[in-house]
Design a protein around this motif. Structure first.
Motif: not given
Length: 115
Positions: A10, A14, A40-41, A43-45, A47-48, A53, A57
């Motif tokens: 992630a 970024v 960023l998207a 990396a967020s995916g 991390l989720w 993550g 959430y």
């Protein structure tokens, strides 16, 4: 161990998005911004899918639910509170100006320049 690898991935995503922003310096700004947003998207995916993550959430959902329980001030209360804060700031500004002016006069007088 898998989570640490995903978190590192992630971070790399970024950094890749930011690198794309500077790499595409000759392209329109929208392409550069999209590069960062895609990084960023992605990396967020990633991390989720990690345990931290998923915990974040759940925490975010709980926080959102808590904000629904808050009793927010009315418009009238907000305006009154803003007025009180503004009045306090004006009074403090005048007080500090008076103290500063008085101290300035005292120092000037003691230095013999106030005559």
């Amino acid at each position: 161990m898998v989570d640490k690898v995903k978190i590192a991935l992630a971070v790399v995503l970024v950094v890749a998005g930011l690198a794309g922003f500077y790499f595409f310096s000759d392209t329109p700004a929208i392409v550069r911004v999209l590069s960062v947003l895609i990084g960023l998207a992605a990396a967020s995916g990633v991390l989720w899918t990690t345990a931290p993550g998923k915990q974040f959430y759940v925490y975010a959902q709980d926080s959102y639910e808590e904000t629904k329980k808050v009793v927010w001030p009315t418009r009238k209360e907000t305006i009154q509170t803003t007025g009180v804060v503004f009045l306090f700031v004006v009074i403090m500004a005048l007080f500090l100006w008076a103290v500063d002016s008085t101290l300035f006069w005292v120092v000037k007088h003691f230095l013999g320049q106030g005559e």
